[in-house]
Design a protein around this motif. Structure first.
Motif, PDB file in Angstrom:
ATOM      1  N   ALA A   1     -24.187  22.012   8.663  1.00 51.26           N
ATOM      2  CA  ALA A   1     -24.904  20.539   7.857  1.00 51.26           C
ATOM      3  C   ALA A   1     -26.705  20.763   7.293  1.00 51.26           C
ATOM      4  N   ALA A   2     -27.119  22.308   7.855  1.00 52.80           N
ATOM      5  CA  ALA A   2     -28.352  21.801   7.617  1.00 52.80           C
ATOM      6  C   ALA A   2     -28.738  23.120   5.983  1.00 52.80           C
ATOM      7  N   GLY A   3     -27.315  23.047   4.994  1.00 50.17           N
ATOM      8  CA  GLY A   3     -27.244  22.804   4.344  1.00 50.17           C
ATOM      9  C   GLY A   3     -26.894  21.521   2.833  1.00 50.17           C
ATOM     10  N   THR A   4     -27.843  20.627   3.876  1.00 52.54           N
ATOM     11  CA  THR A   4     -28.439  19.257   3.499  1.00 52.54           C
ATOM     12  C   THR A   4     -26.902  18.321   2.714  1.00 52.54           C
ATOM     13  N   VAL A   5     -26.926  16.895   2.719  1.00 52.10           N
ATOM     14  CA  VAL A   5     -26.114  16.075   2.322  1.00 52.10           C
ATOM     15  C   VAL A   5     -25.841  16.617   0.669  1.00 52.10           C
ATOM     16  N   PRO A   6     -26.738  16.688  -0.584  1.00 52.16           N
ATOM     17  CA  PRO A   6     -26.019  17.460  -1.925  1.00 52.16           C
ATOM     18  C   PRO A   6     -25.146  18.737  -1.881  1.00 52.16           C
ATOM     19  N   MET A   7     -24.936  19.674  -0.777  1.00 51.17           N
ATOM     20  CA  MET A   7     -24.224  20.105  -0.663  1.00 51.17           C
ATOM     21  C   MET A   7     -22.926  20.154   0.337  1.00 51.17           C
ATOM     22  N   MET A   8     -23.329  19.153   1.074  1.00 55.03           N
ATOM     23  CA  MET A   8     -21.645  19.184   1.589  1.00 55.03           C
ATOM     24  C   MET A   8     -21.304  18.411   0.864  1.00 55.03           C
ATOM     25  N   GLU A   9     -21.729  17.253  -0.654  1.00 56.21           N
ATOM     26  CA  GLU A   9     -21.102  16.217  -1.653  1.00 56.21           C
ATOM     27  C   GLU A   9     -20.493  17.357  -2.563  1.00 56.21           C
ATOM     28  N   ALA A  10     -21.351  18.353  -2.557  1.00 59.51           N
ATOM     29  CA  ALA A  10     -20.618  19.045  -3.671  1.00 59.51           C
ATOM     30  C   ALA A  10     -19.282  20.160  -2.729  1.00 59.51           C
ATOM     31  N   ALA A  11     -19.377  20.565  -1.680  1.00 57.73           N
ATOM     32  CA  ALA A  11     -18.684  20.916  -0.950  1.00 57.73           C
ATOM     33  C   ALA A  11     -17.098  20.547  -1.438  1.00 57.73           C
ATOM     34  N   LEU A  12     -17.195  18.844  -1.017  1.00 56.45           N
ATOM     35  CA  LEU A  12     -15.738  18.228  -0.232  1.00 56.45           C
ATOM     36  C   LEU A  12     -15.628  17.885  -2.100  1.00 56.45           C
ATOM     37  N   GLU A  13     -16.024  17.975  -3.228  1.00 55.82           N
ATOM     38  CA  GLU A  13     -16.161  17.713  -4.607  1.00 55.82           C
ATOM     39  C   GLU A  13     -15.205  19.156  -5.114  1.00 55.82           C
ATOM     40  N   GLY A  14     -15.542  20.619  -4.403  1.00 57.04           N
ATOM     41  CA  GLY A  14     -15.024  21.534  -4.873  1.00 57.04           C
ATOM     42  C   GLY A  14     -13.616  21.676  -4.126  1.00 57.04           C
ATOM     43  N   LEU A  15     -13.440  20.950  -3.442  1.00 59.53           N
ATOM     44  CA  LEU A  15     -12.229  21.303  -2.457  1.00 59.53           C
ATOM     45  C   LEU A  15     -11.249  20.012  -2.177  1.00 59.53           C
ATOM     46  N   THR A  16     -11.443  19.181  -3.113  1.00 58.34           N
ATOM     47  CA  THR A  16     -10.922  18.394  -3.492  1.00 58.34           C
ATOM     48  C   THR A  16      -9.618  19.267  -4.720  1.00 58.34           C
ATOM     49  N   ARG A  17      -8.304  19.427  -4.768  1.00 57.39           N
ATOM     50  CA  ARG A  17      -7.534  19.946  -5.613  1.00 57.39           C
ATOM     51  C   ARG A  17      -7.455  19.286  -6.553  1.00 57.39           C
ATOM     52  N   PRO A  18      -6.623  19.112  -7.978  1.00 63.50           N
ATOM     53  CA  PRO A  18      -6.428  18.736  -8.973  1.00 63.50           C
ATOM     54  C   PRO A  18      -5.197  17.597  -8.451  1.00 63.50           C
ATOM     55  N   ASP A  19      -4.879  17.792  -7.364  1.00 67.32           N
ATOM     56  CA  ASP A  19      -4.197  16.655  -7.032  1.00 67.32           C
ATOM     57  C   ASP A  19      -4.825  15.456  -5.915  1.00 67.32           C
ATOM     58  N   GLY A  20      -5.577  15.796  -5.732  1.00 67.45           N
ATOM     59  CA  GLY A  20      -6.482  14.236  -4.939  1.00 67.45           C
ATOM     60  C   GLY A  20      -6.234  14.994  -3.369  1.00 67.45           C
ATOM     61  N   THR A  21      -5.411  15.746  -2.576  1.00 61.19           N
ATOM     62  CA  THR A  21      -5.816  16.397  -1.567  1.00 61.19           C
ATOM     63  C   THR A  21      -7.163  17.608  -1.453  1.00 61.19           C
ATOM     64  N   ARG A  22      -7.142  17.225   0.137  1.00 59.95           N
ATOM     65  CA  ARG A  22      -7.799  18.546   0.449  1.00 59.95           C
ATOM     66  C   ARG A  22      -7.375  18.737   1.755  1.00 59.95           C
ATOM     67  N   PRO A  23      -7.854  19.976   1.729  1.00 60.40           N
ATOM     68  CA  PRO A  23      -8.281  20.707   3.652  1.00 60.40           C
ATOM     69  C   PRO A  23      -9.517  19.623   4.262  1.00 60.40           C
ATOM     70  N   LEU A  24      -9.052  19.281   5.320  1.00 64.49           N
ATOM     71  CA  LEU A  24     -10.227  18.261   6.116  1.00 64.49           C
ATOM     72  C   LEU A  24     -11.756  19.391   5.977  1.00 64.49           C
ATOM     73  N   LEU A  25     -12.480  18.895   6.113  1.00 70.34           N
ATOM     74  CA  LEU A  25     -13.780  19.243   6.242  1.00 70.34           C
ATOM     75  C   LEU A  25     -14.698  19.219   6.989  1.00 70.34           C
ATOM     76  N   ILE A  26     -15.229  19.798   7.822  1.00 69.02           N
ATOM     77  CA  ILE A  26     -16.106  19.797   9.022  1.00 69.02           C
ATOM     78  C   ILE A  26     -17.384  20.668   8.995  1.00 69.02           C
ATOM     79  N   ALA A  27     -18.656  20.220  10.400  1.00 67.19           N
ATOM     80  CA  ALA A  27     -19.674  20.606   9.904  1.00 67.19           C
ATOM     81  C   ALA A  27     -19.998  21.040  11.101  1.00 67.19           C
ATOM     82  N   VAL A  28     -21.050  22.026  11.128  1.00 67.80           N
ATOM     83  CA  VAL A  28     -21.623  22.244  12.417  1.00 67.80           C
ATOM     84  C   VAL A  28     -23.410  21.805  12.316  1.00 67.80           C
ATOM     85  N   THR A  29     -22.887  21.045  13.093  1.00 63.09           N
ATOM     86  CA  THR A  29     -24.540  20.910  13.589  1.00 63.09           C
ATOM     87  C   THR A  29     -25.602  21.818  13.890  1.00 63.09           C
ATOM     88  N   GLN A  30     -25.905  22.218  14.726  1.00 63.02           N
ATOM     89  CA  GLN A  30     -26.681  22.870  15.492  1.00 63.02           C
ATOM     90  C   GLN A  30     -25.943  24.042  15.980  1.00 63.02           C
TER      91      GLN A  30
END
Ligand code: C5P
Length: 233
Positions: free
Chosen positions: A88-117
């Motif tokens: 999560a230290a990568g910031t909100v824009p990094m996490m949003e970009a990660a979600l975008e990258g993770l989403t497959r063409p059919d709209g499905t994606r793996p679960l994405l979870i964050a390490v805090t500290q």
């Protein structure tokens, strides 16, 4: 979302992990693959375990600029993994970009979870090295909230923090919790541990269990005990 037991397969090579998995019946497991195994064996180890019908949590904890993380997540998503993570230290824009990258063409994606500290970071180090001078609990909850804001599915945390994370981020926000031991079991290097039964009471969604299963004389039996305490009861 159903509760589940994730087995941390902290092995250094393919033979070891496949021998370990051979000791289970035809059960479909949820397996965590970490950096050691992934860097040793590459993406083939993910494909091979997946082909055996298991689900995969790929624990690589990405942290880089948004564009790099987005592209890396797109590659991981093609591996047909079920869950992966980032800092999560990568910031909100990094996490949003990660979600975008993770989403497959059919709209499905793996679960994405964050390490805090990381649990290896204590208050003293966070203050002196990271120059974050708020209480560590406040920082962990704030990072969890940032992860939720970015649209992530949950965080890795201690079972002891699960209740608070749910109260701050909502019941549907997943808590994936390591630090689990059977009553009277060997604690090893973990400091604050709870039993599968207690983790369930505290509201954990997934427990991540390594050595109590991998080092057991009968891993399948130890796994079933976790499931009985955490899922079935
Ligand atoms: O063997 P053990 O049950 O302690 O394994 C716990 C697993 O969870 C390991 O793979 C460890 O790296 C991981 N983990 C942890 N604490 C965290 C994050 C991940 O123990 N805060």
């Amino acid at each position: 979302m159903g509760k589940d037991v994730i087995i941390a397969c902290d092995f250094s090579g393919k033979d070891e992990v496949l021998n370990f998995l051979d000791r289970f019946d035809k059960e479909s497991l949820f397996v965590k693959i970490g950096m050691e195994l992934y860097y040793a064996e590459g993406p083939d180890i993910v494909r091979e375990i997946k082909a055996r019908g298991h689900r995969i949590f790929l624990d690589l904890k990405l942290h880089d600029i948004p564009n790099t993380v987005k592209k890396a997540m797109a590659v991981l998503s093609r591996l047909d993994i079920d869950m992966c993570n980032l800092h999560a230290a990568g910031t909100v824009p990094m996490m949003e970009a990660a979600l975008e990258g993770l989403t497959r063409p059919d709209g499905t994606r793996p679960l994405l979870i964050a390490v805090t500290q990381l649990t290896s970071t204590n208050q003293e180090r966070m203050t002196s090295d990271l120059m974050i001078d708020r209480p560590i609990d406040t920082v962990v909850m704030h990072y969890a909230l940032c992860a939720k804001t970015a649209g992530l599915d949950g965080v890795v945390c201690s079972p002891l923090e699960a209740e608070k994370v749910h109260s701050v981020c909502g019941k549907g926000f997943l808590t994936v919790t390591p630090g689990v031991r059977f009553e009277g079991g060997d604690v090893g290097d973990q400091k604050r541990v709870t039993t599968p039964k207690r983790a369930k009471e505290l509201g954990s969604d997934y427990i991540v269990v390594g050595r109590p299963i991998t080092a057991a004389e009968d891993p399948a039996k130890a796994y079933r005990r976790c499931v009985a305490e955490f899922v079935d009861q």
